[in-house]
Design a protein around this motif. Structure first.
Motif, PDB file in Angstrom:
ATOM      1  N   ASN A  19       0.823  -1.215   0.000  1.00 26.45           N
ATOM      2  CA  ASN A  19       0.000   0.000   0.000  1.00 26.45           C
ATOM      3  C   ASN A  19       0.856   1.264   0.000  1.00 26.45           C
ATOM      4  OD1 ASN A  19      -2.232  -1.649   0.081  1.00 26.45           O
ATOM      5  ND2 ASN A  19      -2.642  -1.331   2.265  1.00 26.45           N
ATOM      6  N   ARG A  20       2.085   1.150   0.489  1.00 26.66           N
ATOM      7  CA  ARG A  20       3.014   2.296   0.499  1.00 26.66           C
ATOM      8  C   ARG A  20       3.753   2.432  -0.831  1.00 26.66           C
ATOM      9  NH1 ARG A  20       2.927   5.917   4.666  1.00 26.66           N
ATOM     10  NH2 ARG A  20       5.214   6.042   4.740  1.00 26.66           N
ATOM     11  N   GLY A  21       3.417   1.572  -1.793  1.00 24.98           N
ATOM     12  CA  GLY A  21       3.994   1.682  -3.121  1.00 24.98           C
ATOM     13  C   GLY A  21       5.167   0.775  -3.411  1.00 24.98           C
ATOM     14  N   HIS A  22       5.554  -0.069  -2.463  1.00 25.70           N
ATOM     15  CA  HIS A  22       6.705  -0.955  -2.671  1.00 25.70           C
ATOM     16  C   HIS A  22       6.309  -2.161  -3.517  1.00 25.70           C
ATOM     17  CE1 HIS A  22       9.278   1.222   0.150  1.00 25.70           C
ATOM     18  NE2 HIS A  22       8.231   1.312   0.950  1.00 25.70           N
ATOM     19  N   ARG A  23       7.219  -2.568  -4.411  1.00 19.73           N
ATOM     20  CA  ARG A  23       7.010  -3.752  -5.230  1.00 19.73           C
ATOM     21  C   ARG A  23       8.166  -4.742  -5.085  1.00 19.73           C
ATOM     22  NH1 ARG A  23       2.876  -2.136  -4.729  1.00 19.73           N
ATOM     23  NH2 ARG A  23       1.213  -1.687  -6.226  1.00 19.73           N
ATOM     24  N   ARG A  24       9.334  -4.253  -4.777  1.00 17.05           N
ATOM     25  CA  ARG A  24      10.479  -5.141  -4.527  1.00 17.05           C
ATOM     26  C   ARG A  24      10.628  -5.308  -3.010  1.00 17.05           C
ATOM     27  NH1 ARG A  24      13.107  -1.541  -7.974  1.00 17.05           N
ATOM     28  NH2 ARG A  24      14.743  -1.134  -6.417  1.00 17.05           N
ATOM     29  N   ILE A  25       9.907  -6.296  -2.498  1.00 18.71           N
ATOM     30  CA  ILE A  25       9.852  -6.522  -1.043  1.00 18.71           C
ATOM     31  C   ILE A  25      10.570  -7.828  -0.724  1.00 18.71           C
ATOM     32  CG2 ILE A  25       8.359  -6.826   0.964  1.00 18.71           C
ATOM     33  CD1 ILE A  25       6.161  -5.341  -0.617  1.00 18.71           C
ATOM     34  N   ALA A  26      11.551  -7.754   0.141  1.00 20.10           N
ATOM     35  CA  ALA A  26      12.318  -8.941   0.533  1.00 20.10           C
ATOM     36  C   ALA A  26      11.778  -9.515   1.841  1.00 20.10           C
ATOM     37  CB  ALA A  26      13.792  -8.584   0.691  1.00 20.10           C
ATOM     38  N   LEU A  27      12.098 -10.783   2.061  1.00 19.32           N
ATOM     39  CA  LEU A  27      11.749 -11.460   3.310  1.00 19.32           C
ATOM     40  C   LEU A  27      13.026 -11.937   3.987  1.00 19.32           C
ATOM     41  CD1 LEU A  27       9.733 -12.921   5.280  1.00 19.32           C
ATOM     42  CD2 LEU A  27       9.963 -14.916   3.777  1.00 19.32           C
ATOM     43  N   VAL A  28      13.178 -11.602   5.269  1.00 27.15           N
ATOM     44  CA  VAL A  28      14.257 -12.170   6.073  1.00 27.15           C
ATOM     45  C   VAL A  28      13.602 -13.099   7.090  1.00 27.15           C
ATOM     46  CG1 VAL A  28      16.145 -11.723   7.680  1.00 27.15           C
ATOM     47  CG2 VAL A  28      15.764 -10.190   5.729  1.00 27.15           C
ATOM     48  N   PRO A  73      16.047  -4.733  -2.894  1.00 22.89           N
ATOM     49  CA  PRO A  73      14.670  -4.440  -2.499  1.00 22.89           C
ATOM     50  C   PRO A  73      14.525  -3.018  -1.979  1.00 22.89           C
ATOM     51  CG  PRO A  73      15.750  -5.748  -0.822  1.00 22.89           C
ATOM     52  CD  PRO A  73      16.697  -5.701  -1.989  1.00 22.89           C
ATOM     53  N   THR A  74      13.318  -2.474  -2.121  1.00 15.13           N
ATOM     54  CA  THR A  74      13.023  -1.166  -1.526  1.00 15.13           C
ATOM     55  C   THR A  74      12.391  -1.311  -0.145  1.00 15.13           C
ATOM     56  OG1 THR A  74      10.809  -1.070  -2.514  1.00 15.13           O
ATOM     57  CG2 THR A  74      12.650  -0.191  -3.812  1.00 15.13           C
ATOM     58  N   ALA A  75      12.042  -2.558   0.209  1.00 14.37           N
ATOM     59  CA  ALA A  75      11.444  -2.811   1.513  1.00 14.37           C
ATOM     60  C   ALA A  75      11.814  -4.216   1.966  1.00 14.37           C
ATOM     61  CB  ALA A  75       9.930  -2.662   1.460  1.00 14.37           C
ATOM     62  N   VAL A  76      11.902  -4.401   3.284  1.00 12.15           N
ATOM     63  CA  VAL A  76      12.240  -5.700   3.867  1.00 12.15           C
ATOM     64  C   VAL A  76      11.225  -6.021   4.960  1.00 12.15           C
ATOM     65  CG1 VAL A  76      13.955  -7.054   5.130  1.00 12.15           C
ATOM     66  CG2 VAL A  76      14.699  -5.387   3.405  1.00 12.15           C
ATOM     67  N   PHE A  77      10.673  -7.221   4.890  1.00 17.72           N
ATOM     68  CA  PHE A  77       9.839  -7.737   5.969  1.00 17.72           C
ATOM     69  C   PHE A  77      10.638  -8.808   6.695  1.00 17.72           C
ATOM     70  CE2 PHE A  77       6.607 -11.153   7.083  1.00 17.72           C
ATOM     71  CZ  PHE A  77       6.311 -10.610   8.327  1.00 17.72           C
ATOM     72  N   ALA A  78      10.924  -8.581   7.971  1.00 21.71           N
ATOM     73  CA  ALA A  78      11.669  -9.538   8.786  1.00 21.71           C
ATOM     74  C   ALA A  78      10.711 -10.203   9.767  1.00 21.71           C
ATOM     75  CB  ALA A  78      12.802  -8.842   9.538  1.00 21.71           C
ATOM     76  N   VAL A  79      10.906 -11.498  10.009  1.00 18.23           N
ATOM     77  CA  VAL A  79       9.932 -12.244  10.817  1.00 18.23           C
ATOM     78  C   VAL A  79      10.128 -12.066  12.317  1.00 18.23           C
ATOM     79  CG1 VAL A  79       9.633 -13.963   9.003  1.00 18.23           C
ATOM     80  CG2 VAL A  79      11.281 -14.391  10.861  1.00 18.23           C
ATOM     81  N   SER A  80      11.075 -11.231  12.729  1.00 21.04           N
ATOM     82  CA  SER A  80      11.212 -10.894  14.148  1.00 21.04           C
ATOM     83  C   SER A  80      11.793  -9.496  14.260  1.00 21.04           C
ATOM     84  CB  SER A  80      12.114 -11.899  14.882  1.00 21.04           C
ATOM     85  OG  SER A  80      13.462 -11.712  14.531  1.00 21.04           O
TER      86      SER A  80
END
Length: 330
Positions: free
Chosen positions: A175-184, A241-248
């Protein structure tokens, strides 16, 4: 040298038998209100404290609840233990946390589980060998907290919807416009790690964005250092990536440190979202946007469910609500 007051001293001061003092302290049999008040006054005056292990000889219970914890260093588990201890203390029980270092299948761990000490067990570690766990749990009240087997519904569990929570976090970034989102990610032996990855992938697919394995980093741990190394690896990609989602939150903070070390600004260059909302998340700079888990409520609920089992109640499963906590990092 001063000695601790004995139950004999309490009985003498209250003018009752030792058996009557025991009944008042354990609640095993009713006594008159006047007698109870006299015993309680004697206990307070003498500063007497009951020995839960001695009490267990007469009640058949030790007053100890075993809590199997993967990692004492992780503040997420510390908050769950804190919630459990608070409720257990109110009910006259002691919580004994045991650090199993992420594995409940080695011989030493199973010996702890099969010991006669605990009245019940709260489990936070991943379940791998069901036969060994079933043997360890046989005849003993047992509650899974956060970790559980989705296809094993006979053992009560309390958790959150990890998959939906991860979907919500990634959707916020979309929703913030990110499309290259990584997962850690951390350690996919854990159910939460697998479900949070599923939520990440689901959010991307719903947005018609391909899931690229190069943007998924699995660290095997939740340490700050692991998050920092993951950030360095992500920045080495041709299109970082322009954004990172980390699981902790610990991984997320490590990611931010790694990004800063490489000269990246958070959130201007790379946004970061964590998971858990541990105490440091709010005071870290930039304050961490994260998924808030009701950590102390999870521990408290696990104790209430376990004690309910011990009292013969039929205890069901509970899913507690999560929330997205928006701060400065994304």
């Amino acid at each position: 040298m001063s000695t601790k007051p004995s139950i004999n001293a309490v009985a003498h001061q209250a003018g009752v038998s030792i058996a009557t003092v025991s009944r008042v302290l354990t609640g095993s049999k009713p006594v008159s209100a006047e007698t109870r008040l006299r015993v309680q006054a004697a206990v307070q005056a003498l500063g007497y404290r009951a020995n839960p292990f001695g009490r267990g000889l007469s009640t058949g219970r030790s007053g100890v609840l075993l809590m199997l914890v993967p990692d004492f260093a992780n503040p997420y588990y510390a908050e769950i233990v804190r919630g459990a201890v608070s409720v257990a203390r109110q009910r006259g029980y002691t919580v004994l946390p045991v650090d199993l270092e992420g594995s409940a299948n080695n011989e030493a761990s199973l010996q702890v589980l099969q010991s006669g000490l605990p009245d019940g067990v709260i489990n936070l570690v991943p379940v791998h060998e069901r036969a060994a766990w079933a043997k360890a749990a046989e005849g003993r009240p047992w509650v899974h907290c956060s970790e559980f087997q989705p296809d094993e519904m006979s053992i009560p569990h309390v958790s959150i919807d990890h998959r939906q929570a991860a979907t919500d976090a990634v959707q916020y970034l979309l929703n913030r416009g990110h499309r290259r989102i990584a997962l850690v990610n951390s350690d996919e032996r854990f159910l939460y790690a697998r479900q949070r990855r599923e939520g990440y992938e689901l959010a991307l697919r719903r947005a018609d964005i391909a899931v690229e394995t190069g943007r998924i980093r699995t660290t095997g741990t939740n340490s700050y250092a692991a998050g920092s190394l993951a950030a360095a690896a992500l920045l080495s990609l041709v299109t970082p990536p322009t954004a990172v989602f980390a699981v902790s939150d610990t991984l997320a903070i490590g990611v931010i440190k790694g990004l800063r070390r490489a000269g990246r600004r958070v959130p201007e260059d790379t946004a970061v979202v964590g998971f858990d909302d541990v105490p440091i998340a709010e005071v870290f700079e930039p304050a961490l946007t994260t998924v808030g888990q009701p950590m102390q409520d999870l521990g408290a609920a696990a104790v209430v469910m376990l004690l309910g089992q011990m009292e013969g109640q039929i205890v069901g499963h509970r899913i507690l609500p999560h929330r997205l906590v928006v701060r400065e990092s994304a």
